[in-house]
Design a protein around this motif. Structure first.
Motif, PDB file in Angstrom:
ATOM      1  N   VAL A  61      10.306  -6.103  -8.583  1.00 13.94           N
ATOM      2  CA  VAL A  61       9.991  -4.907  -7.811  1.00 13.94           C
ATOM      3  C   VAL A  61       9.917  -5.285  -6.338  1.00 13.94           C
ATOM      4  N   VAL A  62      10.581  -4.513  -5.501  1.00 11.22           N
ATOM      5  CA  VAL A  62      10.549  -4.747  -4.062  1.00 11.22           C
ATOM      6  C   VAL A  62       9.762  -3.622  -3.387  1.00 11.22           C
ATOM      7  N   PHE A  63       8.834  -3.994  -2.502  1.00 11.34           N
ATOM      8  CA  PHE A  63       8.089  -3.049  -1.673  1.00 11.34           C
ATOM      9  C   PHE A  63       8.619  -3.106  -0.246  1.00 11.34           C
ATOM     10  N   MET A 107      -0.628   0.253   4.165  1.00  7.69           N
ATOM     11  CA  MET A 107      -0.574  -1.013   3.428  1.00  7.69           C
ATOM     12  C   MET A 107      -1.602  -1.091   2.300  1.00  7.69           C
ATOM     13  N   ASN A 108      -2.858  -0.760   2.606  1.00  9.84           N
ATOM     14  CA  ASN A 108      -3.936  -1.030   1.650  1.00  9.84           C
ATOM     15  C   ASN A 108      -3.721  -0.446   0.257  1.00  9.84           C
ATOM     16  N   PRO A 109      -3.251   0.802   0.120  1.00  9.09           N
ATOM     17  CA  PRO A 109      -3.073   1.317  -1.241  1.00  9.09           C
ATOM     18  C   PRO A 109      -2.010   0.590  -2.050  1.00  9.09           C
ATOM     19  N   THR A 110      -1.070  -0.086  -1.370  1.00 13.38           N
ATOM     20  CA  THR A 110      -0.001  -0.764  -2.102  1.00 13.38           C
ATOM     21  C   THR A 110      -0.447  -2.098  -2.689  1.00 13.38           C
ATOM     22  N   LEU A 111      -1.456  -2.733  -2.100  1.00  3.18           N
ATOM     23  CA  LEU A 111      -1.821  -4.093  -2.492  1.00  3.18           C
ATOM     24  C   LEU A 111      -2.367  -4.166  -3.920  1.00  3.18           C
ATOM     25  N   PRO A 112      -3.239  -3.242  -4.352  1.00  2.00           N
ATOM     26  CA  PRO A 112      -3.649  -3.273  -5.759  1.00  2.00           C
ATOM     27  C   PRO A 112      -2.486  -3.029  -6.727  1.00  2.00           C
ATOM     28  N   LEU A 113      -1.496  -2.230  -6.298  1.00  2.00           N
ATOM     29  CA  LEU A 113      -0.329  -1.998  -7.151  1.00  2.00           C
ATOM     30  C   LEU A 113       0.498  -3.270  -7.283  1.00  2.00           C
ATOM     31  N   VAL A 114       0.645  -4.011  -6.189  1.00  2.00           N
ATOM     32  CA  VAL A 114       1.322  -5.306  -6.258  1.00  2.00           C
ATOM     33  C   VAL A 114       0.624  -6.203  -7.277  1.00  2.00           C
ATOM     34  N   ALA A 115      -0.701  -6.305  -7.165  1.00  2.00           N
ATOM     35  CA  ALA A 115      -1.466  -7.170  -8.078  1.00  2.00           C
ATOM     36  C   ALA A 115      -1.323  -6.707  -9.525  1.00  2.00           C
ATOM     37  N   GLN A 116      -1.333  -5.403  -9.744  1.00  2.00           N
ATOM     38  CA  GLN A 116      -1.203  -4.867 -11.105  1.00  2.00           C
ATOM     39  C   GLN A 116       0.179  -5.164 -11.692  1.00  2.00           C
ATOM     40  N   LEU A 117       1.214  -4.998 -10.901  1.00  2.00           N
ATOM     41  CA  LEU A 117       2.562  -5.296 -11.380  1.00  2.00           C
ATOM     42  C   LEU A 117       2.732  -6.781 -11.680  1.00  2.00           C
ATOM     43  N   ARG A 118       2.139  -7.621 -10.854  1.00  2.00           N
ATOM     44  CA  ARG A 118       2.190  -9.059 -11.128  1.00  2.00           C
ATOM     45  C   ARG A 118       1.462  -9.384 -12.430  1.00  2.00           C
ATOM     46  N   GLY A 144       3.544  -8.976 -15.466  1.00  2.00           N
ATOM     47  CA  GLY A 144       4.687  -9.848 -15.645  1.00  2.00           C
ATOM     48  C   GLY A 144       5.842  -9.634 -14.702  1.00  2.00           C
ATOM     49  N   CYS A 145       5.699  -8.730 -13.752  1.00  2.00           N
ATOM     50  CA  CYS A 145       6.781  -8.476 -12.798  1.00  2.00           C
ATOM     51  C   CYS A 145       6.794  -9.527 -11.696  1.00  2.00           C
ATOM     52  N   LYS A 146       7.948  -9.750 -11.145  1.00  2.00           N
ATOM     53  CA  LYS A 146       8.056 -10.473  -9.888  1.00  2.00           C
ATOM     54  C   LYS A 146       8.063  -9.429  -8.780  1.00  2.00           C
ATOM     55  N   VAL A 147       7.352  -9.694  -7.691  1.00  2.00           N
ATOM     56  CA  VAL A 147       7.239  -8.708  -6.618  1.00  2.00           C
ATOM     57  C   VAL A 147       7.591  -9.359  -5.287  1.00  2.00           C
ATOM     58  N   SER A 148       8.464  -8.709  -4.543  1.00  2.00           N
ATOM     59  CA  SER A 148       8.766  -9.101  -3.166  1.00  2.00           C
ATOM     60  C   SER A 148       8.346  -7.970  -2.246  1.00  2.00           C
ATOM     61  N   VAL A 176       9.949   0.221  -4.176  1.00  2.00           N
ATOM     62  CA  VAL A 176       8.803   1.089  -3.899  1.00  2.00           C
ATOM     63  C   VAL A 176       8.617   1.093  -2.390  1.00  2.00           C
ATOM     64  N   TYR A 177       8.581   2.287  -1.782  1.00  2.00           N
ATOM     65  CA  TYR A 177       8.657   2.303  -0.327  1.00  2.00           C
ATOM     66  C   TYR A 177       7.791   3.392   0.293  1.00  2.00           C
ATOM     67  N   GLU A 178       7.488   3.202   1.572  1.00  2.00           N
ATOM     68  CA  GLU A 178       6.787   4.168   2.396  1.00  2.00           C
ATOM     69  C   GLU A 178       7.779   5.243   2.855  1.00  2.00           C
ATOM     70  N   PRO A 179       7.533   6.536   2.572  1.00  2.00           N
ATOM     71  CA  PRO A 179       8.514   7.572   2.919  1.00  2.00           C
ATOM     72  C   PRO A 179       8.732   7.803   4.402  1.00  2.00           C
ATOM     73  N   PHE A 180       7.983   7.140   5.288  1.00  2.00           N
ATOM     74  CA  PHE A 180       8.321   7.170   6.702  1.00  2.00           C
ATOM     75  C   PHE A 180       9.674   6.490   6.955  1.00  2.00           C
ATOM     76  N   LEU A 181      10.089   5.603   6.048  1.00  2.00           N
ATOM     77  CA  LEU A 181      11.258   4.758   6.267  1.00  2.00           C
ATOM     78  C   LEU A 181      12.514   5.394   5.692  1.00  2.00           C
ATOM     79  N   ALA A 182      13.594   5.374   6.496  1.00  2.00           N
ATOM     80  CA  ALA A 182      14.844   6.010   6.081  1.00  2.00           C
ATOM     81  C   ALA A 182      15.739   5.094   5.264  1.00  2.00           C
ATOM     82  N   PHE A 183      15.585   3.776   5.395  1.00  2.00           N
ATOM     83  CA  PHE A 183      16.562   2.861   4.818  1.00  2.00           C
ATOM     84  C   PHE A 183      16.363   2.500   3.350  1.00  2.00           C
ATOM     85  N   PRO A 184      15.156   2.571   2.758  1.00  2.00           N
ATOM     86  CA  PRO A 184      15.030   2.143   1.358  1.00  2.00           C
ATOM     87  C   PRO A 184      15.917   2.919   0.389  1.00  2.00           C
TER      88      PRO A 184
END
Length: 469
Positions: free
Chosen positions: A10-12, A21-32, A35-39, A123-131
């Motif tokens: 999973v890529v953030f 940033m803060n709401p994404t960090l617990p999701l990163v930990a949960q996905l890890r 068994g997921c790899k997260v970048s 998984v991305y922040e909707p402010f960003l156009a490129f993801p």
């Protein structure tokens, strides 16, 4: 997961802002943990918390540039390429003007990095156009993670889409990658047509507004997932303050006050009003709906702090914890802080809220949801963006009171009266009861686990080849 399968990757992708940033960090930990790899692609100032959550950090790479985050405004190349001569700078030198151009200049190197990583979902922040463009090229899903209460809090103007520095890069991206970033998007609102997770509950969710938003985003799916917070996961106190550079708050002192029967009040005006961008600059159009268009971050913050000093100074029954923010002149011209106040540039918000009787807050989405999740009632002093609507929601839920136009409504007397009601220790305190009810609803929505399950449901499993991944 079978022995021959490859762990999902999973890529953030995010902007380097505290509330995003803060709401994404617990999701990163949960996905890890699942068994997921997260970048995680984000500015290098966020590397520490990203790696602490279990992700591999990656910079956004730009050709011929040392930038590791996202553009805050058009660079010299973008201005030369797209801005007509004689255009006033105030028309194009702001964040919303650079979003589509940022995608144009970033995508070549980003796609190189993603091809090497081979993610299964973004998984991305909707402010960003490129993801979404990257996901389209790679043939994988992109999941938006919105850290506000829904698209209806933004309602950006069509005027943001018409300038040549937006339409020019839009055409470049469409011609190069076959993806139109503005077909279902606007600057600051690049929602996914696959899934958008919203860190709220249905009672607080604000859907696309009738008209342009409904036309653009009416077919974009939005799923409420509740609050995204975990006190066990390292997080950012304030993205504008260097970690380890401020005096820490001694929780033992807070606990001692509580053991003596004192109530604890937490005061914070968030990280945007106290940032360099707004500290000495008027909020302008951002604050027009709240009577703050001519007010600076410093003026509003000092108005709130002064009111708190005078309303609660000398009250031995209350310990007041104030998060000042990064500005060195924040206390200039204010009376001396009363003895029952603890002042820090930044504090660990979740730990403080766990010990609070009430919260004086600007009502950013994270602050609101974190307080409600812990059953803490609020006195809301909203500034701009989603905050006035958040304050309205808090008041409507019965979990607090809102000073909707704070320069007109917030005074020493009105604040003292509000806090007396909200901090009433009796069993009949309706604000506390309403906050507890909202807490139960947030818990029932699922939070981090629900978000992880929603992301994993989008994965398209990829089997290992004979030679490996």
């Amino acid at each position: 997961m079978s022995p021959m399968s490859v762990p999902p990757h999973v890529v953030f992708m995010n902007v380097a802002a505290t509330g995003h940033m803060n709401p994404t960090l617990p999701l990163v930990a949960q996905l890890r943990a699942r068994g997921c790899k997260v970048s995680y692609f984000v500015e290098d100032t966020m590397r520490g918390v990203v790696e602490a959550a279990g992700a591999e950090w990656h910079p956004f790479r730009y050709a011929n540039s040392g930038l590791t985050g996202t553009l805050k405004c058009l660079d010299e190349r973008g201005i030369e390429k797209y801005v007509p001569d004689g255009t006033p700078k105030e028309e194009y030198l702001h964040f919303t003007s650079s979003m589509v151009y940022n995608a144009e200049v970033l995508l070549p190197t980003l796609l190189e990095d993603l091809e090497a990583i081979r993610p299964a979902v973004i998984v991305y922040e909707p402010f960003l156009a490129f993801p979404q463009v990257a996901a389209h090229v790679l043939g994988i899903p992109a999941v938006g993670l919105m850290t506000m209460t829904g698209p209806g809090v933004l309602q950006n103007s069509d005027d943001l889409m018409s300038p040549p520095w937006v339409q020019g890069p839009r055409k470049e991206i469409l011609d190069t990658y076959g993806f139109d970033v503005l077909k279902n998007g606007m600057p600051m609102e690049f929602y996914s047509t696959t899934l958008n997770l919203v860190t709220t509950i249905s009672e607080l969710y604000i859907p696309p507004a009738p008209g342009r938003q409904q036309e653009k985003f009416g077919n974009c799916p939005f799923q409420c997932i509740g609050v995204m917070a975990d006190p066990e996961v390292k997080r950012i106190a304030n993205a504008h303050i260097k970690e380890g550079s401020v005096q820490e708050l001694a929780m033992a002192e807070v606990e001692e006050a509580r053991s003596l029967g004192r109530q604890v009040l937490y005061v914070s005006m968030g990280t945007v009003a106290t940032s360099d961008y707004f500290w000495n600059s008027p909020f302008g159009a951002f604050g027009a709906d709240n009577g703050l268009e001519h007010c600076t971050g410093k003026q509003l913050t000092q108005h709130v702090f002064r009111s708190c000093f005078e309303a609660l100074g000398g009250d031995d029954g209350v310990l007041v914890i104030v998060s000042l923010g990064p500005q060195e002149d924040v206390l200039d011209g204010l009376p001396a802080a009363p003895e029952n106040f603890l002042l820090r540039k930044a504090v660990p918000q979740l730990e403080v809220l766990l010990r609070c009787s009430a919260f004086v807050t600007h009502c950013g989405a994270n602050s609101m949801h974190e307080a409600l999740s812990l059953g803490v009632p609020m006195a809301v002093v909203p500034i701009f963006g989603d905050q006035p609507l958040n304050g309205d929601s808090v008041a409507a839920s019965g979990a607090g009171l809102c000073f909707r136009n704070p320069l007109d409504t917030l005074s020493v007397a009105s604040l003292r009266s509000a806090l007396q009601q909200i901090m009433d220790p009796s069993e009949t305190n309706s604000f506390r009861a309403s906050a507890k009810m909202m807490s139960e609803k947030l818990t029932a929505t699922g939070g981090v686990k629900a978000a992880a399950e929603a992301v994993l449901a989008q994965l398209r499993p990829r089997k290992a080849t004979a030679g490996g991944a």
